[in-house]
Scaffold this active site. Structure first.
Site, PDB file in Angstrom:
ATOM      1  N   HIS A 186       0.832  -1.203   0.000  1.00 48.30           N
ATOM      2  CA  HIS A 186       0.000   0.000   0.000  1.00 48.30           C
ATOM      3  C   HIS A 186       0.871   1.261   0.000  1.00 48.30           C
ATOM      4  O   HIS A 186       0.667   2.169  -0.818  1.00 48.30           O
ATOM      5  CB  HIS A 186      -0.904  -0.027   1.237  1.00 48.30           C
ATOM      6  CG  HIS A 186      -1.678   1.239   1.487  1.00 48.30           C
ATOM      7  ND1 HIS A 186      -3.028   1.363   1.191  1.00 48.30           N
ATOM      8  CD2 HIS A 186      -1.299   2.434   2.025  1.00 48.30           C
ATOM      9  CE1 HIS A 186      -3.427   2.586   1.519  1.00 48.30           C
ATOM     10  NE2 HIS A 186      -2.407   3.254   2.034  1.00 48.30           N
ATOM     11  N   GLU A 187       1.851   1.295   0.910  1.00 49.86           N
ATOM     12  CA  GLU A 187       2.688   2.500   1.016  1.00 49.86           C
ATOM     13  C   GLU A 187       3.513   2.690  -0.259  1.00 49.86           C
ATOM     14  O   GLU A 187       3.707   3.816  -0.730  1.00 49.86           O
ATOM     15  CB  GLU A 187       3.594   2.426   2.244  1.00 49.86           C
ATOM     16  CG  GLU A 187       2.849   2.296   3.590  1.00 49.86           C
ATOM     17  CD  GLU A 187       1.913   3.451   3.898  1.00 49.86           C
ATOM     18  OE1 GLU A 187       1.924   4.464   3.197  1.00 49.86           O
ATOM     19  OE2 GLU A 187       1.125   3.321   4.868  1.00 49.86           O
ATOM     20  N   HIS A 204       1.576   4.453  -2.902  1.00 55.12           N
ATOM     21  CA  HIS A 204       1.607   5.922  -2.846  1.00 55.12           C
ATOM     22  C   HIS A 204       2.811   6.464  -3.622  1.00 55.12           C
ATOM     23  O   HIS A 204       2.696   7.458  -4.340  1.00 55.12           O
ATOM     24  CB  HIS A 204       1.701   6.400  -1.390  1.00 55.12           C
ATOM     25  CG  HIS A 204       0.422   6.265  -0.624  1.00 55.12           C
ATOM     26  ND1 HIS A 204      -0.788   6.668  -1.106  1.00 55.12           N
ATOM     27  CD2 HIS A 204       0.182   5.768   0.626  1.00 55.12           C
ATOM     28  CE1 HIS A 204      -1.732   6.442  -0.200  1.00 55.12           C
ATOM     29  NE2 HIS A 204      -1.165   5.880   0.861  1.00 55.12           N
ATOM     30  N   ASP A 228      -5.034   7.479  -1.389  1.00 53.06           N
ATOM     31  CA  ASP A 228      -5.813   6.600  -0.524  1.00 53.06           C
ATOM     32  C   ASP A 228      -7.241   6.506  -1.037  1.00 53.06           C
ATOM     33  O   ASP A 228      -7.748   7.400  -1.710  1.00 53.06           O
ATOM     34  CB  ASP A 228      -5.823   7.145   0.910  1.00 53.06           C
ATOM     35  CG  ASP A 228      -4.536   6.810   1.650  1.00 53.06           C
ATOM     36  OD1 ASP A 228      -4.128   5.640   1.622  1.00 53.06           O
ATOM     37  OD2 ASP A 228      -3.951   7.730   2.253  1.00 53.06           O
TER      38      ASP A 228
HETATM   39 ZN   LIG Z   1      -2.276   5.259   2.455  1.00 51.28          ZN
END
Ligand SMILES: [Zn+2]
Length: 192
Positions: free
Chosen positions: A114-115, A118, A124
């Site tokens: 997830h990170e 980014h 998000d």
């Molecule tokens: Zn996030």
């Protein structure tokens, strides 16, 4: 003579096809794949998880290669407390911080993927849907899915293929700090 030329042509096409590999199925422009070098020297116990997440993103996209310790486009850190987060300095560049305490509640691999998402340009999307990677902690601690959806993966591929509008690509390339993706769970053993 004609058959010999045909054989040569067939051999050439076969060679070219093998070289191109899976890109045949992708309509994206034939730009060179971009390599994002990530550095795990300060990732502590999460170095292996970082490698797993890199493989996930490499498989999910058609024009990106996340490669370990060839440079420092992306630095990965292990921290204690405060929550996991990502700092994107530009598209494909930045820092990822993984909170060891949070990684005991949520899947460390899902947090890592997830990170990194980014850093690769994704925002998000806290809608609680576990099939999405960018729903982050909103999908709860039971959600361990570390894979981007096809839509999330396609968006990243398009961002790096530069097929998006300048406006959208511009926001994806902005310097942003992404925090609070993984809400703290309530205490397991409340006092009193
Ligand atoms: Zn996030």
């Amino acid at each position: 003579m004609t058959s010999r030329i045909s054989r040569l042509v067939v051999a050439f096409v076969a060679t070219a096809g093998a070289t191109l590999g899976v890109t045949v199925a992708n309509p994206a422009p034939a730009s060179a794949a971009m390599t994002i070098c990530y550095n795990t020297s300060q990732a502590g116990s999460f170095a292996g998880v970082a490698n797993q997440a890199a493989t996930i993103w490499n498989n999910a996209t058609s024009n990106l290669t996340l490669s370990a310790n060839c440079g420092s486009n992306l630095r990965i850190y292990s921290i204690t407390g405060g929550g996991s987060y990502a700092v994107r300095t530009s598209l494909g560049n930045g820092r990822v911080y993984i909170d060891t305490q949070q990684a005991q509640q949520y899947s460390p691999l899902r947090i890592m993927s997830h990170e990194i998402g980014h850093i690769l340009g994704l925002p998000d999307n806290y809608n609680g849907n576990c099939s999405l990677l960018m729903s982050g902690g909103s999908a709860g601690t039971s959600c361990t899915n570390p894979y981007p959806s096809s839509a999330e993966a396609t968006r990243v591929t398009n961002l790096f293929a530069d097929t998006r509008s300048d406006t959208e690509r511009g926001s994806a390339a902005d310097s942003v700090i992404f925090q609070d993706s993984w809400p703290a769970t309530t205490a397991l053993a409340p006092i009193g």
